[in-house]
Design a protein around this motif. Structure first.
Motif, PDB file in Angstrom:
ATOM      1  N   LEU A 125       0.696  -1.216  -0.010  1.00 43.80           N
ATOM      2  CA  LEU A 125      -0.423  -0.024  -0.144  1.00 43.80           C
ATOM      3  C   LEU A 125       0.971   1.077  -0.010  1.00 43.80           C
ATOM      4  O   LEU A 125       0.903   2.361  -0.760  1.00 43.80           O
ATOM      5  CB  LEU A 125      -1.235   0.274   1.035  1.00 43.80           C
ATOM      6  N   ALA A 126       2.162   0.630   0.855  1.00 42.82           N
ATOM      7  CA  ALA A 126       2.954   2.334   0.801  1.00 42.82           C
ATOM      8  C   ALA A 126       3.869   2.556  -0.632  1.00 42.82           C
ATOM      9  O   ALA A 126       3.480   3.731  -1.044  1.00 42.82           O
ATOM     10  CB  ALA A 126       3.714   1.855   1.359  1.00 42.82           C
ATOM     11  N   ALA A 127       3.335   1.970  -1.237  1.00 44.94           N
ATOM     12  CA  ALA A 127       4.619   1.562  -2.930  1.00 44.94           C
ATOM     13  C   ALA A 127       3.627   1.939  -3.651  1.00 44.94           C
ATOM     14  O   ALA A 127       3.665   3.217  -4.544  1.00 44.94           O
ATOM     15  CB  ALA A 127       5.167   0.406  -2.727  1.00 44.94           C
ATOM     16  N   LEU A 150       0.585   0.850 -10.886  1.00 46.23           N
ATOM     17  CA  LEU A 150      -0.338   0.605  -9.778  1.00 46.23           C
ATOM     18  C   LEU A 150      -1.238  -0.440  -9.383  1.00 46.23           C
ATOM     19  O   LEU A 150      -1.710  -0.788  -8.132  1.00 46.23           O
ATOM     20  CB  LEU A 150      -0.956   2.210  -9.448  1.00 46.23           C
ATOM     21  N   PRO A 151      -2.113  -0.697 -10.365  1.00 48.08           N
ATOM     22  CA  PRO A 151      -3.394  -1.454 -10.584  1.00 48.08           C
ATOM     23  C   PRO A 151      -2.729  -2.843  -9.822  1.00 48.08           C
ATOM     24  O   PRO A 151      -2.948  -3.267  -8.932  1.00 48.08           O
ATOM     25  CB  PRO A 151      -3.797  -1.774 -11.553  1.00 48.08           C
ATOM     26  N   ASP A 155      -3.837  -5.044  -6.489  1.00 46.05           N
ATOM     27  CA  ASP A 155      -4.362  -6.275  -6.565  1.00 46.05           C
ATOM     28  C   ASP A 155      -3.437  -6.798  -4.791  1.00 46.05           C
ATOM     29  O   ASP A 155      -3.272  -7.723  -4.408  1.00 46.05           O
ATOM     30  CB  ASP A 155      -3.471  -6.682  -7.961  1.00 46.05           C
ATOM     31  N   GLU A 156      -2.061  -6.534  -5.264  1.00 41.08           N
ATOM     32  CA  GLU A 156      -1.035  -7.362  -4.016  1.00 41.08           C
ATOM     33  C   GLU A 156      -1.460  -7.610  -3.045  1.00 41.08           C
ATOM     34  O   GLU A 156      -1.199  -8.023  -2.040  1.00 41.08           O
ATOM     35  CB  GLU A 156       0.623  -6.800  -5.152  1.00 41.08           C
ATOM     36  N   ALA A 157      -1.525  -5.976  -2.560  1.00 44.28           N
ATOM     37  CA  ALA A 157      -1.841  -5.582  -1.409  1.00 44.28           C
ATOM     38  C   ALA A 157      -2.597  -5.716  -0.449  1.00 44.28           C
ATOM     39  O   ALA A 157      -2.747  -6.262   0.226  1.00 44.28           O
ATOM     40  CB  ALA A 157      -1.965  -3.269  -1.122  1.00 44.28           C
ATOM     41  N   GLY A 158      -3.995  -6.041  -1.860  1.00 41.62           N
ATOM     42  CA  GLY A 158      -5.474  -6.852  -1.580  1.00 41.62           C
ATOM     43  C   GLY A 158      -5.079  -7.949  -0.919  1.00 41.62           C
ATOM     44  O   GLY A 158      -5.352  -8.540  -0.217  1.00 41.62           O
TER      45      GLY A 158
END
Length: 175
Positions: A125-127, A150-151, A155-158
């Motif tokens: 999320l910070a990235a 960004l997408p 997706d990875e953060a989620g």
């Protein structure tokens, strides 16, 4: 002293010893019960602290995701950010500050599996937030456009935060 006197003394001594042992047993039993209750109360308090930490982290994550998705949706077809980005950036910084504070408690209270998933989700999320912060700034006279990654970061953060949520549910189900 006759035999009856000795029998009476032995009876009194036996009664006193029995009473002493009974009282000692009762005191020991009360202490053990008290210690168990204190331990159970402490364990319950620790479980509640973990639940609160996990719930706060997950709750604070949602507005950060919403802001990130709003920014992603605000990108024009040409890859430039639309109006209102400054407010979204400020909102995002506030969400990330809250998320960082919540993450500290998760790291203190949670086991490694939860802590690691929460850390990795926060990093993703910070990235994504750093990309948004850099987007639209001017470098060498040219504005930076919205990067295509960004997408993927969102997706990875989620995904990582879902892993953390599943770990937490498993832990809470077994407490």
């Amino acid at each position: 002293m006759d035999t009856n006197g000795w029998i009476a003394i032995a009876g009194i001594a036996g009664t006193l010893i029995g009473a002493g042992l009974g009282a000692g047993g009762a005191i020991l039993s009360a202490r053990i019960t008290g210690d168990r209750q204190a331990r159970a109360t402490h364990d319950q308090w620790r479980r509640q602290m973990r639940r609160d930490a996990y719930a706060r982290f997950i709750t604070v994550t949602l507005p950060a995701f919403e802001t990130l998705h709003a920014v992603r949706n605000a990108v024009t077809e040409e890859g430039w950010l639309g109006p209102g980005i400054d407010q979204q950036r400020a909102d995002l910084e506030g969400h990330l500050r809250e998320l960082r504070e919540a993450l500290v408690i998760v790291n203190l209270e949670g086991p490694e599996s939860v802590s690691t998933a929460a850390d990795q989700g926060f990093v993703a999320l910070a990235a994504a937030a750093r990309l948004i912060t850099a987007t639209g700034q001017v470098t060498d006279g040219n504005p930076i456009s919205m990067p295509g990654q960004l997408p993927n970061l969102l997706d990875e953060a989620g995904r990582l935060l879902d892993v953390m949520r599943i770990e937490v549910q498993g832990l809470l189900d077994h407490e």
